[in-house]
Design an enzyme around this catalytic site. Sequence first.
Site, PDB file in Angstrom:
ATOM      1  N   GLY A 133      41.525  37.790  36.395  1.00 15.86           N
ATOM      2  CA  GLY A 133      41.748  36.776  37.427  1.00 15.86           C
ATOM      3  C   GLY A 133      40.428  36.126  37.845  1.00 15.86           C
ATOM      4  CB  SER A 134      39.341  34.667  41.036  1.00 15.56           C
ATOM      5  OG  SER A 134      40.493  33.856  41.124  1.00 15.56           O
TER       6      SER A 134
END
Lengths: 647, 389
Positions: free
Chosen positions: A326-327
């Site tokens: 993810g981020s």
Amino acid sequence: MKRNPQEALLSARGISRRAAVLGGLQLGVAGLLTARLAKLQLDGGQEFRLLAEENRINVRLIAPARGLIVDRNGVEIAGNEQIYRVSVIPDDAGDVEAVIAQLRGLIRLDEDRLAKARREMARSPSFVAVTLAERLTWEELSAVALNAPALPGITPEVGLSRVYPRHDDFAHVVGYVGRVSDRDLERDTTDDPLLRVPQFQIGKTGTEQAMEASLRGRAGSKRIEVNAAGRIMRELDREPGISGRDVVMSIDAGLQNFTQARLGSESASAVVIDCRNGDVMAAVSAPSFDPNLFVQGISQPDYDVLRENDHRPLHNKIVQGLYPPGSTFKMVTLLAALAAGEITPNETVWCGGSTRVSGRRFHCWKRGGHGHVALNESLRESCDVYYYELAQRTGIERMAAMARKLGLGIRHDLEMTSVSEGLIPDRAWKRKRRSEEWVVGDSLNASIGQGFVLASPLQLAVMTARLSSGLNVSPRLVRSIDGAAQPSGVQGTLDIPRSHLDLVRRAMYDVVNSPRGTAGRSKFDLSGVKWSGKTGTSQVRNITAAERARGVFRNEDLPWDRRDHALFVGYAPHDDPRYAVSVVVEHGGGGSKAAAPVARDIMLYALHGGVPPLEAYPSGQRGEAEERLGALRLAPVAPAGGGRTRA
Amino acid sequence: MSYLEYNVARTPSGLRKVLAMNWALTITVAAVAALGLLVLYSVAGGSMRPWAEAQMQRFALGLAAMFAVAMIPIWFWRNVSALFYALGLILLVLVEVIGSSGGGAQRWIDLGFMRLQPSELMKVTLVMMLAAYYDWLPPSKVSRPQWVLVPVLLILLPVALVVQQPDLGTSLLLLMGGGAVMFIAGVHWAYFATVVAAGVGLVTAVLKSKGTDWQILQDYQYRRIDTFLNPENDPLGAGYHITQSKIALGSGGLTGRGFMQGTQARLNFLPEKHTDFIFTTLAEDFGFAGSLSLLALYVLIVAFCVWTALKTKDRFASIVSLGVGVTFFLFFAVNMAMVMGLAPVVGVPLPLVSYGGSALLVLMVAFGLVQSAHVHRPRLPGEGQLLRR
């Protein structure tokens, strides 16, 4: 076809000749065998008969004490304890069932164990000893020894067994030992006679398995006198053999215990690495299990409970759990774009909530958009559209190269079982594995750590350690073996310009410490020491149109196993990184809510060297923290002094 | 084919065949088997169970098989040789497939009443196949390279499959047995000289390469070789078997320690005491006299096979008889050499004595072939007066 008589005659003559030669050879060999027989039996007869008489004295192997495994401060993680057991030799017992009935009057017998013993007896020759009961108390053993005359074929024995005093804490890292199986024997190339000693234990998983060669030691032997029926009369002498070597882990048992407790019953994993030398200070996969169960031979119901748990306690999430980062992957994309010169710190990108690339719409997590975004805000507020733009400029190959430089998509050599490589996709990979060409949409997904990208919690911690320290850090799990220090995990510096790293670190500082940062609620101040980090939320699957129609919009409305994974990576102190941490909470929801607070508690414990003081938390959160920390059930940690069981 | 030149009618028919069998061979085989049962009884500590009784049943079965095979004309066996060989190969492949899917090394196929080891079966079918080949091939072509290559492939195919299992002992026996049949058939001696020279060269290279950069074997394999050469260096590990086995043999002395009096076997110092190492028990109980008697009986069995081979004049029949004799010889010579520490320990049973069904049955069938050759040998006028109608 009629053979002409001439040829038939020739053939017969040829065969006779060859038969004569072969016969001569055979007679020669037979003569040789006779000569050897005569030498052994006639010339050596007296001497060998003496040896055979001496053979009343039987040599048996003694298993050496297995090397201890301790944490960095000497706290025992794996030790040895004396256990008492009772075994039977069916040949000597005569009527085994009658003897078992006798025995039942003296000690408690476990029916499962007995059933196992009966199966073993049916399988093996009747002169092989089979264990009837294990882990007896001293009183029980004495009772058996006292009644020995009434129990033919029964021998009480003392042995060493592995014990894990830290119970659940190290089940995935250190692993456990077990009996030698047929498969172990097949794979063995050492021909170690110890492997054939009944009851001998070898490492099955984790460090116990990886360090088997150091931990095992060398067999000793004892000479015992047997009578004409083969019964043991007395022990003459023994040579104890060489104990296994002790292994010092880099892990801090206190931090490990705290981390395990803090993760609790979540399906989660956390890793803490020392940025300066790569020492793995804590590596936890939750929920865990008690490895002692496996040493004693786990019962089927217990095993089924572990196997059927949907939080998968047997799975080692530290190195085998693979998640879309993810981020937390955005630092990689950013550094790749900076290295390629595709972005400058002040250049802004317009985020209107989504962007359209080759006919597909790619959304930012913030539906309304972030407006004009420059480098710092992009990371602080985790704007996806900014990274979609970087991905298009930089391309997957340069992003993949940067990811590998930071320790993702490569296998870190650790003394654990099945360390996974993770996955950093590139064009060649997709062509080979999917037989499809790479498309720009794949790059966009990869830029925010979705799509094909997969990383383990260990890899995320290594990435954080590398980009925070600028050093080429590799994780190190074993600090020393029998006093011999293992090489440090740091090998030179990364070839990433200091200025690029500083930009990223500044933004990560703001993620935690700026009120607008995604982890703004998880800052701390431990007498001036602050930290930096990055949240991540990785989608397990999209919310479908049908679900939207039913009113499901938020993650919390989904069943547990469909919710997003929560991730957080961080390091502290922010200006002189010492520890890097990564936390993954499976299906925890958002990274800022589910993972960052956990990572903060763990980091504070690591920095403080104990349960963190409440003053480190922002004033509004202290009551909550007190309650949370107070509820944790921590095991006391004391370095093993005289308590070492070597027996 | 070659039989057509003879008057087949001269061979006995019906139950007369039984009288025409090689009875000297039958009796020696039975004598060895009886000795074997005695030893199995002793090894079990003076009990028919678990081994002697089962072995007795198998021997009875084997005897019946031998008689059955003997009754069928030898030319029939020649005609089905290739078929049997192919069948043997298929079974070998099959056992490989079953074994690998079962997760471990499996060498046998379960027939219900016994476990059949295709590798054992191959020992006799290979001899039959080679004999049939040389029967078909005109003797003048035997030494031409292309006609030497064919039997070499016929031998290497099953050997490769058996090595896979892994069963080093059986593959060595197949290799040596096949080579011996080629020798009997008259393949030029230069081929054999070359193979022996190459073998010696290879062994030297393997031993010399130890510790150098181009080391041929793994370290642990060298350890096994060392153990064979100096078993005393590792008395608790792999050298244990050999040391204990030599002690048992030697302690037998001239006349042995007496039936069931051997301590080595009774006290379980001996490994595999009822299978591969059974000779040690016999030697311990009956001493040099007993061991030599067994060796003499073995040599007699081989001699009776040779006798049949020389009498029959038919190419297939005599090659098969000699081949069976040689295979049998290799069996006991390799086993005895291994037990006495003259050869490395490879799993080869002592024929007719060791506990085990497949090997016994296959041997009895092989002797059945020799008997068939004996019964159905062409008679010269005046031979076999007794059998004339």
